[in-house]
Scaffold this motif. Structure first.
Motif: not given
Length: 262
Positions: A13-26
């Motif tokens: 699962y990824s969420y949007r962070e500072n106009c990018g994508q941050k992977k929270a679960v991999s």
């Protein structure tokens, strides 16, 4: 063979962070067996609460698969009605007990909410509904005198007992506990942990216990999954064996930071 309450495969699962994508679960995979308590442990940002929210259907848009209650359909492919029916058997208790209820709601009404959404027949019979609420209050250690009390009048421990009561009133098969003791005093934490342990034994429900406190998790869980930066780095048995069999450097680092109370 034990029935699988949850089968999680390659969950990301990824969420949007500072106009990018941050992977929270991999790419996380694990099972929860019927009647089992599985712990998810890790520091803040490790992805444990995100996983709980995905299983609890509070977040969508994941990759991988979530199968619950041995259902052949993957969670994301279910209709709204199918998910509604599925979540009769899955309930969640959150971190902050004071945010679980409107402050002016009375305790009895708050606990009754756990059954109104799913059981219209019982909800329409006020006498039977009250009897069920009082029975549940007894289970979670609240006397009948609390029925008419306002939720804002409760202590943190009392309010969390009420929140647990609302979650278990329908006898769920899976209870997700997300940092349920972290907002409470240490002495109250022990009482809530004992309550959850007793309910697990008495009701036979499975639990997903999410916490940053390794000692608490080891004391109540049958198995423990250790998360670091969104990845599952180690799976261990609960109890003292957790300490004896830990191999991953991150798990050992966590163990150095807590007092062994098991």
């Amino acid at each position: 063979m034990d029935m699988k309450i949850a089968e999680i495969r390659n969950l990301s699962y990824s969420y949007r962070e500072n106009c990018g994508q941050k992977k929270a679960v991999s790419n996380v995979s694990f099972d929860i067996d019927e009647g089992e308590c599985l712990g998810l442990i890790g520091e803040s940002g490790s992805g444990k609460s995100t996983i709980g929210s995905l299983i609890g259907n509070f977040l969508t848009g994941y990759e991988g698969s979530i199968h619950l209650m041995s259902n052949e359909k993957e969670l994301a492919d279910m209709s709204k009605k199918e998910r509604h029916d599925l979540y009769r058997d899955i309930q969640v208790v959150f971190q902050n007990p004071w945010q679980s209820f409107p402050p002016n709601m009375c305790v009895g009404e708050g606990i009754a909410e756990g059954i109104r959404y799913y059981s219209r027949g019982l909800a329409s019979d006020q006498k039977k509904l009250k009897e069920k609420v009082l029975e549940t209050m007894h289970l979670v250690g609240l006397s009948a005198s609390y029925y008419q009390k306002k939720c804002r009048e409760l202590s943190g421990g009392e309010c969390q007992r009420a929140a647990i009561g609302r979650a278990i009133i329908r006898s769920p098969r899976l209870l997700i506990c997300d940092e349920v003791t972290s907002a409470l005093d240490v002495s109250i934490q022990a009482q809530i942990m004992q309550l959850l342990f007793s309910l697990k034994k008495e009701m036979g429900m499975a639990m997903l216990f999410i916490s940053h406190d390794l000692a608490l998790v080891g004391g109540i869980c049958d198995r423990v999954c250790v998360l670091h930066d969104g990845q599952l780095v180690e799976e261990l048995p609960g109890g003292r064996e957790m300490y004896e069999k830990a191999e991953h450097p991150y798990t050992r680092l966590l163990m150095k930071s807590v007092l062994d109370i098991i």
